[in-house]
Structures are given as C-alpha cells and as structure tokens.
Design an enzyme around this catalytic site. Structure first.
Site, PDB file in Angstrom:
ATOM      1  N   GLU A  52      41.378  40.522  45.969  1.00  9.98           N
ATOM      2  CA  GLU A  52      41.717  39.439  46.876  1.00  9.98           C
ATOM      3  C   GLU A  52      43.190  39.082  46.748  1.00  9.98           C
ATOM      4  O   GLU A  52      43.887  38.818  47.771  1.00  9.98           O
ATOM      5  CB  GLU A  52      40.893  38.242  46.423  1.00  9.98           C
ATOM      6  CG  GLU A  52      39.620  38.409  46.803  1.00  9.98           C
ATOM      7  CD  GLU A  52      38.612  38.697  45.775  1.00  9.98           C
ATOM      8  OE1 GLU A  52      37.369  38.743  46.017  1.00  9.98           O
ATOM      9  OE2 GLU A  52      39.091  39.281  44.795  1.00  9.98           O
ATOM     10  N   PHE A 114      26.735  29.045  40.728  1.00  7.71           N
ATOM     11  CA  PHE A 114      27.165  30.214  40.682  1.00  7.71           C
ATOM     12  C   PHE A 114      28.464  30.526  41.772  1.00  7.71           C
ATOM     13  O   PHE A 114      28.136  30.070  42.949  1.00  7.71           O
ATOM     14  CB  PHE A 114      26.101  31.243  41.165  1.00  7.71           C
ATOM     15  CG  PHE A 114      26.272  32.329  41.148  1.00  7.71           C
ATOM     16  CD1 PHE A 114      26.760  33.346  40.009  1.00  7.71           C
ATOM     17  CD2 PHE A 114      26.482  33.469  42.309  1.00  7.71           C
ATOM     18  CE1 PHE A 114      27.184  34.648  39.875  1.00  7.71           C
ATOM     19  CE2 PHE A 114      26.836  34.642  42.438  1.00  7.71           C
ATOM     20  CZ  PHE A 114      27.365  35.328  41.070  1.00  7.71           C
ATOM     21  N   GLN A 115      29.210  30.900  41.118  1.00  7.96           N
ATOM     22  CA  GLN A 115      30.719  31.373  41.914  1.00  7.96           C
ATOM     23  C   GLN A 115      31.245  30.063  42.626  1.00  7.96           C
ATOM     24  O   GLN A 115      31.780  29.945  43.608  1.00  7.96           O
ATOM     25  CB  GLN A 115      30.505  32.463  42.992  1.00  7.96           C
ATOM     26  CG  GLN A 115      30.410  33.593  42.384  1.00  7.96           C
ATOM     27  CD  GLN A 115      30.510  34.984  43.136  1.00  7.96           C
ATOM     28  OE1 GLN A 115      30.291  34.988  44.428  1.00  7.96           O
ATOM     29  NE2 GLN A 115      30.833  36.187  42.679  1.00  7.96           N
ATOM     30  N   LYS A 164      29.280  26.897  52.374  1.00 13.32           N
ATOM     31  CA  LYS A 164      28.373  27.794  53.006  1.00 13.32           C
ATOM     32  C   LYS A 164      27.379  27.254  54.136  1.00 13.32           C
ATOM     33  O   LYS A 164      27.180  27.786  55.204  1.00 13.32           O
ATOM     34  CB  LYS A 164      27.464  28.613  52.073  1.00 13.32           C
ATOM     35  CG  LYS A 164      26.570  29.818  52.723  1.00 13.32           C
ATOM     36  CD  LYS A 164      26.068  30.598  51.546  1.00 13.32           C
ATOM     37  CE  LYS A 164      25.655  31.960  52.219  1.00 13.32           C
ATOM     38  NZ  LYS A 164      25.051  32.930  51.157  1.00 13.32           N
ATOM     39  N   MET A 485      63.043  45.911  33.583  1.00 16.53           N
ATOM     40  CA  MET A 485      63.787  44.898  33.586  1.00 16.53           C
ATOM     41  C   MET A 485      63.752  44.274  31.959  1.00 16.53           C
ATOM     42  O   MET A 485      64.454  43.756  31.352  1.00 16.53           O
ATOM     43  CB  MET A 485      63.613  44.034  34.682  1.00 16.53           C
ATOM     44  CG  MET A 485      64.704  42.941  34.685  1.00 16.53           C
ATOM     45  SD  MET A 485      66.339  43.540  34.911  1.00 16.53           S
ATOM     46  CE  MET A 485      66.262  43.644  36.702  1.00 16.53           C
TER      47      MET A 485
END
Length: 588
Positions: A52, A114-115, A164, A485
């Site tokens: 993502e 969940f999630q 959802k 760097m």
C-alpha cells in the site's frame, strides 16, 4: 422513482464524475464490495501494486507529473497504516491525493475487530482533511468534497474511510456541483496596494533574488510561463528549492542552481547577501534557511504563497502576499510593465555589481568534482544520463540520499512536472513506485528512477507492478554499497564512525531484474557507461541498471546542520581556490 445505488457503486459514480482514469490499490476484506464493483466501470483502470505504500507513492508520481489528483484504494487496518508514509509524504510536499480506505462494519467499530484501526485518528496529522462515512446518504457528497479539498488552495492528501456495511447500503446518487476553478480567486487575499509595494521594492533593489519553490509547479503550467516572463522582465537572478526545479530552465544563465543544504555556492551566498528576497511558492524550510537567526540578515523579505499558515511560520517577512502565485505574478508583471516598461535595461546598471559578485561566486565551480578514468563517479554518471536523455522529454523520479542530491545538482530540468522527488519527508523507497505512477500518466515517455541501492530495496517489490502492466521504467541505481548520505554525515560529523551504514548482503541486481522478468544491466567502468545507458534507454521493458560507483564519494557543497547558509563545506578539489585546509573541515 430515482434509482438507488449501493455505496460501492456510488464510489465509482463519484470517480467517474471527477474524471478519474486510474486508481492505485490493493484489495482486502473491508473493500471487497468496491473491488467487486470495479468490473462494471471500464473507464477506470486499477493498477495493482504490491504494497500500500507503493500505491500512495505511485499516486504521488501520477499526480506530480500529470497535474491531476492521484487516487488510492486500500483496505482497513494494515492496508490503511501501510499508506500512512505516502500520505505524510504527500502532505509535506503538497501533492493532491484522494485515499479511499475500507473500514470494519459500523457496528464493530471500537470493538478491536479483525483488521480494525482508528484510520481517521491515525491519518489526521498527515492529511488536509479526513472523513469517516457514517451514513451512505453522505457518501457522494463527502467524496466530491474530498477531491475539492485535495486539489484547491495548497494541494494535499485527503482520506475517506468507508465502513463495509456502508458499501452495501443503497441510496440516491448526488452528483458533484460543477464549480469554477477554485484554486485561484477564493484563495487570493492580496490587493493592488501589496503589489505596488512589491514593485517599489523591486525598483529600489540593487541586490535582488527570486527564491522559488514547489508552489510554482503546483500552480500549473501557466505559473512557470509567468515566472520565465518575470525573470526576463526584471533581469533578476533566480534560485529554486529541490521541489521547484524545472519551473525555470536549469540551463539558463540567470538561474543560479538549487539552493539549500546541497545547493550551489552562488545560490546560497546570493541568498545570504541579497537586499531583496522574493519567495514565490516556497516555505522557508530548514534545509534552505540553515540557522534561522543568521538567514539572509540584511534583506527585505517578500513571501508569496497560497497557504496563509506558511507565512511567518519559520521566517518573519516584511511583505506577505497570500494568493495563487500565478495570479500574483500576473499582476506584478502588468504593474511593472505599466510603471516601468523598460525595467530590465534601466535596472541593469543598478544590479551590475551584484551580477559581478555572483560571477565571482560562480567561478568557484562548487559542483565540480575530480573525475576518474578507472571508477565511475556518481556525478559523472548523472551527467552522462542527462546528456543522453535530455532530448527525450524525460521524467525523473528519485529515491532519497546522495543520489537524489547529485541528480538535483547535475540533471538540468527545463520544464515543470519532470522532476518527482520526496522533499519534506525524505522517503527512501519513493522513487520506484513513483516512476510507476509517472509511466502510467505518460505511457510513451522515458521515465527514469535515479536510485540508491539502499533506498530502492525498500519498495523493490513494485517491479512486479511494472512488469505486470508493461511499464518500461528504468531504475538507474548509483550503487556505492553504503547508505551514502548516512555514511557522509558519519565521516564529516561523527569522526568516521560508520555505524550500520554499510549495506551488506546486497542482491545481484542483474539477476534480481531477471527474476522479476525484466532486464538487468551493469556498468563497472567509465568507458562502458555511455553504451550501457543507451542500451537501457532502447530496451522497451522495465530495466534495473546497476551502476557501480565510487564508494566514498561525498556530496558537496554541504551546509552542516545548524550552520548559516553562507558557511558551506566544499569538496577537497576546491582547496586551492578557496584555501580550504583538509577535506570537509574548514567552513568557507
């Protein structure tokens, strides 16, 4: 009776109304109704990323190079949290993104389902605005508002979190209200009196400088055209921040190069010694100012910016002008032509000593380096890449580190929106997925990610996306086997304690490319570099180019943290001209 649409259908109706062509995403349980609806909307193409964060950076590259908002679609929980880095990156660099995230059903919110995570709470500090949709009747209005907020004023990312169950519920669809372009007039708070004050300062100045930033790019192509007219009309020197590169031709004599921590000697000294500094669309960030209380101590400061919260935030200015930089510059040009039509010629004598001083600083040749016929110097690699691609209207993305600064220094940009890099957040791993987004926006153009071997490994999985969609992006790795760097700071500022900066156990990038189903090329010596770069350009497939460069080369000039911007470390090759004693030890 009006037709009823599900929440998932409304999402796509909104995207179609907003003329969205591409969305970058990754499916998951909480957004499956939206993904199920995808098949019914052929005008919208979904680009499947492999992480993502990659979706966010790809959307950034798309937005930055096309001028259109980037759209991201992710699931709840880890899907949303993985996107946070990209959202923060877009927030820091003012990139318009609309992120649509799934959420657990409304009755499960707050139950540690969940999630589940508090997506709006987590993303509040890194978005311009975010919404949790609680009623399907509000969904279309919220999505259209999200696009408006992302693209108007100072652009930036927004997020719409859709539970959802909302995606299944049905309601009437409310289309977007077509408004006139909001990016200009409603954000313009300036008046003619302020423009007159600015013109008076310009007429009276003998040591002026134009300091330009990413705001010029964000204002659109018209802004870059007006900037060029303003520079021509005034005869003033101009410098640019990292994000402003390309808004003014990089090879023009009035351009002093990039300023700031790794900017040119002439740009930083001119900023320090000027008597008038006109900031157009930049934000006085710490990489530019160095030590604030010693920043350009004798200048009158003007700040033109569409974001009023940026004015007087870091540096107190004498004349703030709040508005779209295009609108401001247009009025300045009109006023200057009316009051003093021959300004450039009449001002030439007044600024002649200033230009003499600038020429003296230029003679230091601060971007010079000691080349080698045995080892590829990273600066040389960038210069050869530039010479071999400059006629192709090339789009450049970068990762973050030394290679990024060398690219900014040695690759000359003459057009806006050709340079995509992570500035404010400094996100390693930005360049590869950003290149994916740029190539999607410009399928027939050459897109090159100038990378470091450490940075590119952070999002290397997005090579699969490039292969899947036949995107011929070129990953040009300056491989010095260090977090370059970090190693440079450790050498110069931490007594050569190279703690954990050596990138051990690197993959064979040529074999890795082949494993992904694309092309791997390696260059080890300067004499083979040009032919290998030409080979890379001519391959119509994704390429990973492993350019083995000098492992200990440092990026100069460099302003050490906390020092004023006229105290630069110059490279060892500048010792003779500037009486530096020892590598990187004495301040000039």
């Amino acid at each position: 009776m009006s037709k009823l649409y599900s929440g998932a259908e409304i999402v796509f109706k909104c995207l179609e109304d907003q003329d969205v062509e591409y969305i970058f995403g990754y499916p998951g349980g909480a957004v499956l109704p939206i993904y199920d609806e995808l098949k019914n909307h052929e005008s919208i193409k979904h680009i499947l990323v492999r992480h993502e964060q990659g979706a966010g950076h790809a959307a950034e590259g798309y937005a930055r190079s096309s001028g259109k908002p980037g759209v991201v679609l992710v699931t709840s929980g880890p899907g949303a949290t993985n996107a946070v880095t990209a959202l923060t990156d877009a927030y820091m660099d003012s990139i318009p993104l609309v992120c649509i995230s799934g959420q657990v059903p409304t009755h499960l919110i707050g139950t540690d389902a969940f999630q589940e995570c508090d997506t709006t709470g987590i993303t509040r500090p890194c978005t311009k605005h975010n919404w949790l949709v609680k009623d399907v009747k509000d969904l279309s209005k919220i999505i259209h508002k999200a696009f408006e907020v992302a693209t108007t004023g100072r652009p930036g990312p927004v997020l719409v979190d859709i539970p959802k169950d909302i995606q299944f519920q049905k309601t009437k669809y409310v289309g977007s209200i077509k408004r006139k372009k909001l990016n200009g007039k409603i954000h313009n708070k300036f008046n003619q009196s302020e423009i007159d004050q600015l013109v008076k300062l310009m007429i009276n100045s003998s040591r002026p400088i134009l300091y330009t930033g990413g705001g010029v790019i964000n204002s659109g192509p018209k802004a870059s055209e007006l900037l060029r007219e303003l520079v021509s009309l005034t005869g003033f020197p101009i410098t640019s921040t990292l994000q402003g590169l390309g808004s003014y031709p990089g090879d023009d004599n009035q351009f002093l190069g990039m300023l700031g921590m790794h900017g040119t000697y002439e740009a930083n000294n001119a900023m320090h010694d000027c008597d008038l500094m006109i900031n157009i669309g930049a934000r006085f960030d710490d990489r530019i100012t160095g030590k604030i209380d010693e920043f350009s101590p004798k200048s009158k400061k003007v700040h033109i910016d569409i974001d009023p919260s940026s004015i007087n935030k870091n540096v107190k200015v004498d004349l703030p002008i709040v508005g779209d930089v295009s609108e401001v510059m247009l009025l300045v040009i009109k006023t200057l032509k009316k009051k003093n039509p021959n300004f450039a010629s009449s001002n030439k004598e007044k600024t002649s000593k200033w230009w003499e001083k600038i020429s003296e600083w230029r003679s230091v040749n601060s971007l010079n380096f000691i080349n080698s016929d045995k080892t590829i110097k990273p600066q040389h690699a960038i210069q050869r890449l530039y010479e071999l691609t400059k006629e192709k209207d090339t789009y450049i993305t970068t990762e973050v580190g030394q290679h990024q600064m060398w690219a900014a220094q040695h690759y000359k940009f003459n057009k806006p929106n050709r340079w995509m890099t992570s500035g404010g957040l400094g996100t390693m791993g930005y360049g590869l997925p950003a290149a994916v987004g740029v190539q999607i926006a410009h399928p027939d153009k050459l897109v090159v990610d100038i990378a470091g071997e450490a940075s590119v490994l952070m999002t290397i999985q997005e090579m699969s996306t490039a292969v899947q969609y036949n995107l011929p992006i070129k990953i040009f790795i300056l491989n010095n086997e260090y977090m370059g760097m970090v190693r440079q700071w450790q050498e110069l500022l931490h007594e050569k304690n190279y703690s954990e900066s050596y990138t051990a156990a690197l993959p064979d990038f040529v074999k890795l490319a082949e494993a992904y189903g694309c092309v791997g090329i390696r260059a080890k010596t300067p004499d083979e570099l040009d032919e290998k770069i030409k080979e890379m350009i001519n391959v119509n497939k994704p390429v990973i180019f492993d350019c083995l460069v000098d492992k200990e080369e440092n990026c100069f000039p460099m302003i050490p943290s906390g020092k004023p911007h006229n105290q630069m470390l110059l490279g060892p090759n500048d010792q003779k001209e500037n009486k530096i004693t020892g590598k990187g030890k004495t301040l000039v």
